[in-house]
Design an enzyme around this catalytic site. Structure first.
Site, PDB file in Angstrom:
ATOM      1  N   SER A   1      -1.718  -1.115  -4.118  1.00  0.00           N
ATOM      2  CA  SER A   1      -2.813  -0.406  -3.454  1.00  0.00           C
ATOM      3  C   SER A   1      -2.392   1.034  -3.153  1.00  0.00           C
ATOM      4  O   SER A   1      -1.341   1.266  -2.567  1.00  0.00           O
ATOM      5  CB  SER A   1      -3.173  -1.133  -2.152  1.00  0.00           C
ATOM      6  OG  SER A   1      -4.139  -0.420  -1.410  1.00  0.00           O
TER       7      SER A   1
ATOM      8  N   HIS B   1       0.848  -1.199   0.000  1.00  0.00           N
ATOM      9  CA  HIS B   1       0.000   0.000   0.000  1.00  0.00           C
ATOM     10  C   HIS B   1       0.880   1.243   0.000  1.00  0.00           C
ATOM     11  O   HIS B   1       1.804   1.371   0.811  1.00  0.00           O
ATOM     12  CB  HIS B   1      -0.931   0.016   1.213  1.00  0.00           C
ATOM     13  CG  HIS B   1      -1.860   1.192   1.203  1.00  0.00           C
ATOM     14  ND1 HIS B   1      -2.985   1.227   0.414  1.00  0.00           N
ATOM     15  CD2 HIS B   1      -1.817   2.387   1.845  1.00  0.00           C
ATOM     16  CE1 HIS B   1      -3.604   2.380   0.596  1.00  0.00           C
ATOM     17  NE2 HIS B   1      -2.900   3.109   1.448  1.00  0.00           N
ATOM     18  N   SER B   2       0.594   2.177  -0.921  1.00  0.00           N
ATOM     19  CA  SER B   2       1.305   3.447  -1.031  1.00  0.00           C
ATOM     20  C   SER B   2       2.801   3.184  -1.241  1.00  0.00           C
ATOM     21  O   SER B   2       3.172   2.536  -2.223  1.00  0.00           O
ATOM     22  CB  SER B   2       1.031   4.311   0.201  1.00  0.00           C
ATOM     23  OG  SER B   2       1.396   5.659  -0.029  1.00  0.00           O
ATOM     24  N   MET B   3       3.676   3.657  -0.351  1.00  0.00           N
ATOM     25  CA  MET B   3       5.084   3.375  -0.516  1.00  0.00           C
ATOM     26  C   MET B   3       5.329   1.868  -0.601  1.00  0.00           C
ATOM     27  O   MET B   3       6.246   1.414  -1.312  1.00  0.00           O
ATOM     28  CB  MET B   3       5.913   3.944   0.632  1.00  0.00           C
ATOM     29  CG  MET B   3       7.414   3.713   0.473  1.00  0.00           C
ATOM     30  SD  MET B   3       8.405   4.066   1.941  1.00  0.00           S
ATOM     31  CE  MET B   3       8.022   2.631   2.945  1.00  0.00           C
TER      32      MET B   3
END
Length: 255
Positions: free
Chosen positions: A121, A93-95
């Protein structure tokens, strides 16, 4: 000396008899604890491993990375030492999605067996509004306000001074990693599925379509209500979808 693979991947409940493996990559400032509830959502045939970057939780004494190149190189070495012959998937998720993507690129480059599935994500290679470098230098209260504004950040994080004392330094270094990244349009050899929040202020409209030319098969995007941290409230549908896709990919690879 390289850090042992066991330091990079945290196991909540070891399942050596499981036929599949799922590796979860956390977002900036977080750690493996963000996924602890997911262990109870996964069936017995899925073994779960959580990325544990240095500079947080049990690895607070380990220097955190601020550049993506050295981080991916070390992560690649640790992962190759950790992986076995079972089919596996990455979810980030993200990073965490950025790191999972670049690890998959590195595995292809080194000739290692790639994941059966890459799940991204809250991040895309094009259309993600990476925070500027000035954010890293803001006072703690300003960084907290920024993170809260992204929607869905658990209050147990930003309302707990002791938790913030651990999270903010890791977030500063992680944001430096994200700022350091430069896209090279690299593709991966595995299918990609993506997940997004309908009100995520860091994602531009249609950003997830930028995954299409990066893989041999794009399995589409699943959109959920909420902001950037939508995955905290959508663990069950996300894990259900991941297990379905991973099982399908594993069956296809075994034919």
């Amino acid at each position: 000396m390289s850090t042992p693979a066991s330091r990079w991947f945290h196991t909540i409940e070891h399942r050596p008899e499981a036929s599949l493996r799922l590796f979860l990559f956390h977002y900036a400032g977080s750690g493996p604890a963000m996924y602890h509830e997911w262990a109870g959502l996964l069936p017995a045939d899925v073994d779960l491993q959580l990325l544990h970057l240095p500079g947080r939780q049990e690895r607070r004494a380990d220097p955190a990375y601020t550049e993506i190149g050295p981080l991916i190189a070390e992560l690649h070495e640790a992962f190759v030492a950790e992986v076995d012959d079972r089919p596996y998937a990455f979810f980030g998720h993200s990073m965490g999605a950025l790191l999972a993507y670049r690890l998959a690129v590195a595995l292809d480059a080194s000739g290692e067996r790639p994941p059966a599935l890459l799940a991204a994500s809250g991040w895309a290679p094009v259309g993600f509004r990476t925070p500027g470098p000035e954010l890293m230098d803001l006072p703690q209260e300003r960084i907290v306000e920024w993170a809260k504004g992204l929607g869905g950040l658990p209050p147990e994080i930003y309302e707990n001074p002791e938790m913030l004392a651990m999270v903010i330094p890791a977030m500063r270094s992680d944001l430096a990693v994200c700022v350091d990244y430069r896209d090279d349009e690299a593709a991966v050899s595995c299918p990609i599925v993506s997940y997004s929040g309908r009100s995520d202020p860091l994602m531009t409209e249609g950003a997830m379509s930028s995954w299409i030319p990066r893989c041999p098969e794009y399995l589409g995007n699943v959109e959920f209500p909420g902001g950037h941290f939508f995955m905290h409230s959508e663990g069950l549908p996300i894990t259900s979808d991941l297990v379905r896709l991973l099982r399908g990919r594993a069956a296809a690879l075994s034919r």
